[in-house]
Write an enzyme that holds these catalytic residues in place. Structure first.
Site, PDB file in Angstrom:
ATOM      1  N   GLY A 171       0.822  -1.217   0.000  1.00 27.11           N
ATOM      2  CA  GLY A 171       0.000   0.000   0.000  1.00 27.11           C
ATOM      3  C   GLY A 171       0.848   1.256   0.000  1.00 27.11           C
ATOM      4  O   GLY A 171       1.675   1.489  -0.878  1.00 27.11           O
ATOM      5  N   GLY A 172       0.622   2.083   1.037  1.00 30.29           N
ATOM      6  CA  GLY A 172       1.366   3.348   1.144  1.00 30.29           C
ATOM      7  C   GLY A 172       2.859   3.115   1.195  1.00 30.29           C
ATOM      8  O   GLY A 172       3.646   3.932   0.705  1.00 30.29           O
ATOM      9  N   GLY A 405      14.459   8.814 -35.968  1.00 33.82           N
ATOM     10  CA  GLY A 405      14.053   9.537 -34.764  1.00 33.82           C
ATOM     11  C   GLY A 405      14.895   9.148 -33.566  1.00 33.82           C
ATOM     12  O   GLY A 405      15.117   9.955 -32.655  1.00 33.82           O
ATOM     13  N   ALA A 406      15.386   7.915 -33.576  1.00 34.12           N
ATOM     14  CA  ALA A 406      16.184   7.445 -32.432  1.00 34.12           C
ATOM     15  C   ALA A 406      17.513   8.193 -32.370  1.00 34.12           C
ATOM     16  O   ALA A 406      18.051   8.432 -31.292  1.00 34.12           O
ATOM     17  CB  ALA A 406      16.411   5.948 -32.535  1.00 34.12           C
TER      18      ALA A 406
HETATM   19  C1  HXC Z   1      -1.077  -2.583  12.288  1.00 34.83           C
HETATM   20  C2  HXC Z   1       0.336  -4.281  11.718  1.00 34.83           C
HETATM   21  C3  HXC Z   1       0.194  -3.968  10.345  1.00 34.83           C
HETATM   22  C4  HXC Z   1      -0.655  -2.879  10.008  1.00 34.83           C
HETATM   23  C5  HXC Z   1       1.536  -5.627  10.523  1.00 34.83           C
HETATM   24  N1  HXC Z   1       1.178  -5.313  11.743  1.00 34.83           N
HETATM   25  N2  HXC Z   1       0.951  -4.820   9.616  1.00 34.83           N
HETATM   26  N3  HXC Z   1      -0.293  -3.582  12.668  1.00 34.83           N
HETATM   27  N4  HXC Z   1      -1.263  -2.209  10.991  1.00 34.83           N
HETATM   28  N5  HXC Z   1      -0.825  -2.497   8.738  1.00 34.83           N
HETATM   29  C6  HXC Z   1       1.621  -5.929  13.010  1.00 34.83           C
HETATM   30  C7  HXC Z   1       1.046  -7.310  13.261  1.00 34.83           C
HETATM   31  O1  HXC Z   1      -0.192  -7.215  13.879  1.00 34.83           O
HETATM   32  C8  HXC Z   1       2.113  -7.907  14.170  1.00 34.83           C
HETATM   33  O2  HXC Z   1       1.944  -7.365  15.467  1.00 34.83           O
HETATM   34  C9  HXC Z   1       3.388  -7.333  13.623  1.00 34.83           C
HETATM   35  O3  HXC Z   1       3.022  -6.166  12.900  1.00 34.83           O
HETATM   36  C10 HXC Z   1       4.097  -8.261  12.670  1.00 34.83           C
HETATM   37  O4  HXC Z   1       3.180  -8.692  11.696  1.00 34.83           O
HETATM   38  P1  HXC Z   1       3.046 -10.218  11.275  1.00 34.83           P
HETATM   39  O5  HXC Z   1       1.812 -10.329  10.467  1.00 34.83           O
HETATM   40  O6  HXC Z   1       3.186 -11.091  12.480  1.00 34.83           O
HETATM   41  O7  HXC Z   1       4.341 -10.403  10.384  1.00 34.83           O
HETATM   42  P2  HXC Z   1       4.529 -11.220   9.049  1.00 34.83           P
HETATM   43  O8  HXC Z   1       3.936 -12.574   9.176  1.00 34.83           O
HETATM   44  O9  HXC Z   1       5.975 -11.100   8.721  1.00 34.83           O
HETATM   45  O10 HXC Z   1       3.668 -10.450   7.932  1.00 34.83           O
HETATM   46  C11 HXC Z   1       3.969  -9.106   7.602  1.00 34.83           C
HETATM   47  C12 HXC Z   1       2.890  -8.486   6.672  1.00 34.83           C
HETATM   48  C13 HXC Z   1       1.498  -8.680   7.317  1.00 34.83           C
HETATM   49  C14 HXC Z   1       2.955  -9.182   5.306  1.00 34.83           C
HETATM   50  C15 HXC Z   1       3.256  -7.029   6.475  1.00 34.83           C
HETATM   51  O11 HXC Z   1       1.555  -8.237   8.698  1.00 34.83           O
HETATM   52  C16 HXC Z   1       0.427  -7.917   6.609  1.00 34.83           C
HETATM   53  O12 HXC Z   1      -0.090  -8.383   5.578  1.00 34.83           O
HETATM   54  N6  HXC Z   1       0.069  -6.761   7.138  1.00 34.83           N
HETATM   55  C17 HXC Z   1      -0.986  -5.925   6.570  1.00 34.83           C
HETATM   56  C18 HXC Z   1      -0.527  -5.296   5.283  1.00 34.83           C
HETATM   57  C19 HXC Z   1      -1.528  -4.331   4.738  1.00 34.83           C
HETATM   58  O13 HXC Z   1      -2.493  -4.715   4.088  1.00 34.83           O
HETATM   59  N7  HXC Z   1      -1.370  -3.023   5.096  1.00 34.83           N
HETATM   60  C20 HXC Z   1      -2.287  -1.968   4.805  1.00 34.83           C
HETATM   61  C21 HXC Z   1      -1.879  -1.408   3.457  1.00 34.83           C
HETATM   62  S1  HXC Z   1      -3.000  -0.188   2.943  1.00 34.83           S
HETATM   63  P3  HXC Z   1       2.452  -8.090  16.779  1.00 34.83           P
HETATM   64  O14 HXC Z   1       1.957  -7.239  17.881  1.00 34.83           O
HETATM   65  O15 HXC Z   1       1.834  -9.459  16.744  1.00 34.83           O
HETATM   66  O16 HXC Z   1       3.938  -8.128  16.684  1.00 34.83           O
HETATM   67  C22 HXC Z   1      -2.119   1.197   3.010  1.00 34.83           C
HETATM   68  C23 HXC Z   1      -2.918   2.398   2.604  1.00 34.83           C
HETATM   69  C24 HXC Z   1      -2.063   3.609   2.402  1.00 34.83           C
HETATM   70  O17 HXC Z   1      -1.008   1.234   3.363  1.00 34.83           O
HETATM   71  C25 HXC Z   1      -2.582   4.516   1.351  1.00 34.83           C
HETATM   72  C26 HXC Z   1      -1.753   4.421   0.124  1.00 34.83           C
HETATM   73  C27 HXC Z   1      -2.271   5.088  -1.064  1.00 34.83           C
END
Ligand code: HXC
Length: 515
Positions: A171-172, A405-406
């Site tokens: 995402g972001g 052109g290149a």
């Molecule tokens: C809050 C988060 C988090 C998030 C991870 N964590 N992503 N907490 N918000 N976005 C936390 C987990 O709860 C966990 O907490 C710790 O980080 C580690 O995550 P794990 O899942 O245990 O690690 P891993 O298995 O290595 O997986 C990592 C990951 C997965 C692939 C990044 O966590 C994941 O898919 N996260 C969500 C990704 C996502 O969809 N993000 C939002 C994007 S939208 P604890 O306490 O257990 O350690 C976005 C919008 C922005 O960004 C706008 C852009 C235009």
């Protein structure tokens, strides 16, 4: 509380904050082959120069059980230090704290560092290792990303911005790097995508692993990633090496490592590099490494659009941006991807006062339905625009083919090239002899007793008459025709004479580069 107790309390709190997400999470980070946010910082900066800022930042979220939850440093380490003696600001996300997710305060720390980078004219390095927007903080997290994006654009063209992808970035966390100048990605641990595999499965039904979707190979061939590293350590080293070629800001010149003496070394290898048969390939990197200081060439986007080669090198200690066709891949033809790659590099070099050296051996723009449908006109025009708009010193060397052109798009004289030199092997023409005779002599070839030998004769005649550097030199479109072995001498003198080049353009808000 006594003063002594207050100092002790500070010590304890600092130690607690510096420990990040704790031993277990740090151990997991290490198991994956990743360094922690702080370990990365200590490898990046000169010893004892890093000054941390906003260590005590704390989120104020109360949703989803977040009230009172301690997130040390709010999941990111920010501050300033020196790299090879020059000041650089950094944001290094701490995956051990809430997965390095971006909340309101996390974003605020990054934004404040960016603002200081801007005010002090210092590069920004952003080490990404983050789950993206912090889900619990909702709109505050999104807003945080909005603030970061906005500042990337403020910094763009003022200070270099380098992103390192050292963990999952969704995402972001993917769009922030995309707004920076360079993305260095760590193989194996770095992942970059807008939406992950689970969301894709839900929306489109496509099944793909995270590595296949956003791993280093996927994002290198998409053109998103600029450099690949095999480890965190190598990524940090690449970042330092890249910075060594760049100025700190757009008002500075890149650091000059020269002694002031011009080194002219002749290289007779270059007199043999062009094959006798104009259809035979050769590797342009053999030429590049022979004309730059110590053969030291830092290639950018090495695994994307391989028919073009771009990167940084030095000539007599002065940084130059290299742009070259690669005759060893698709004969060095220009297509959509290579046009984008070259245009971006030219824009970066122009923004940061880096002279451009363009090495030309190009048979043309790639013909084809797919290319036309994909918008080769729009993409190729980016090169014409970028070169024409560039006011840094521009030196062009025509090695062999420079067709159509290149030829113009590779910084021909009329696109504002300050010097054009041609090797005697150069062929400057509207198109290659084979294609040209089929059009110009079509009837004559058809009528000839032996059409094949008649065609060969016409090809030779065309090559002699048009496909050479002498016609262009006679029109002042080529400044000089030089022996290949003297190329370094030519570049050294040309760049030295152009050092104080100034070129004024009409005032405007901004031009409209084709997008
Ligand atoms: C809050 C988060 C988090 C998030 C991870 N964590 N992503 N907490 N918000 N976005 C936390 C987990 O709860 C966990 O907490 C710790 O980080 C580690 O995550 P794990 O899942 O245990 O690690 P891993 O298995 O290595 O997986 C990592 C990951 C997965 C692939 C990044 O966590 C994941 O898919 N996260 C969500 C990704 C996502 O969809 N993000 C939002 C994007 S939208 P604890 O306490 O257990 O350690 C976005 C919008 C922005 O960004 C706008 C852009 C235009």
């Amino acid at each position: 509380m006594t003063t002594k107790e207050k100092i002790e309390r500070l010590r304890q709190r600092k130690a607690q904050l510096i420990a990040g997400g704790g031993e277990q999470r740090i151990a997991k980070q290490h198991e994956l082959g990743k360094l922690t946010a702080r370990e990365r910082i200590s490898l990046l900066f000169d010893p004892d120069t890093f000054q941390e800022m906003f260590l005590f930042a704390q989120h104020r979220c109360t949703n989803f059980g977040m009230a009172g939850k301690d997130l040390p440093g709010d999941g990111v380490v920010t501050g300033v230090g020196t790299i090879q003696g020059r000041q650089v600001f950094v944001a290094s996300q701490d995956f051990t704290v809430s997965g390095g997710s971006v909340g309101e305060l996390h974003a605020d720390k990054i934004c404040r560092s960016m603002e200081m980078a801007l005010k002090s004219g210092s590069p920004l390095v952003f080490i990404n290792d983050s789950g993206g927007a912090r889900i619990q903080e909702g709109i505050d997290a999104l807003n945080g990303y909005g603030r970061i994006f906005y500042r990337h654009v403020l910094l763009s063209g003022v200070v270099p911005q380098i992103s390192i992808i050292a963990g999952p970035c969704a995402g972001g966390a993917a769009y922030s790097p995309a707004l920076m100048d360079f993305i260095i990605m760590v193989e194996g641990t770095g992942e970059l995508f807008i939406t992950g595999p689970q969301v894709i499965k839900q929306v489109t039904g496509e099944d793909i692993s995270a590595a296949e979707l956003g791993g280093v190979y996927a994002q290198m061939s998409s053109g998103v990633v600029h450099m690949v590293a095999r480890s965190d350590e190598e990524a940090l080293h690449l970042c330092q090496r890249l910075l060594s070629f760049l100025p700190s800001n757009n008002l500075d010149d890149p650091p000059n490592y020269g002694t002031g003496d011009l080194i002219f070394a002749e290289d007779t290898f270059l007199n043999r590099v062009i094959p006798d048969n104009p259809r035979d390939p050769y590797d342009i990197k053999d030429v590049i490494t022979r004309i730059v200081d110590d053969g030291d060439f830092l290639q950018i986007q090495e695994h994307f659009a391989l028919n073009a080669v771009v990167g940084f090198a030095r000539i007599n200690g002065q940084t130059v941006g290299i742009v070259a066709n690669q005759p060893a891949v698709m004969a060095g033809v220009l297509d959509i991807d290579s046009s984008d790659k070259i245009a971006k590099h030219v824009r970066f070099c122009n923004a940061f006062n880096i002279p451009l050296v363009t090495l030309v051996d190009v048979p043309g723009f790639l013909p084809g339905v797919q290319q036309e449908r994909g918008g080769i006109i729009r993409h190729g025009a980016k090169m014409l625009f970028a070169y024409s708009a560039a006011t840094v010193p521009k030196v062009t060397i025509l090695l062999r083919k420079a067709y159509g052109g290149a030829y113009l798009a590779m910084c021909g004289k009329e696109l504002g090239s300050d010097r054009v030199a041609a090797w005697p092997t150069a062929e400057v023409a509207v198109m290659g002899p084979e294609g040209a005779v089929n059009i110009v002599y079509r009837e004559d070839i058809k009528k000839a007793a032996d059409p094949k030998s008649a065609r060969d004769e016409f090809i030779n005649e065309y090559r002699e008459q048009f496909a050479n550097p002498y016609v262009g030199a006679a029109r002042n479109l080529i400044d000089d025709i030089i022996e290949p072995k003297d190329t370094r001498r030519y570049l050294s003198l040309a760049l030295a004479s152009l050092r104080a080049k100034q070129e004024l353009r009409p005032q405007k808000k901004h031009g409209l580069i084709p997008m």
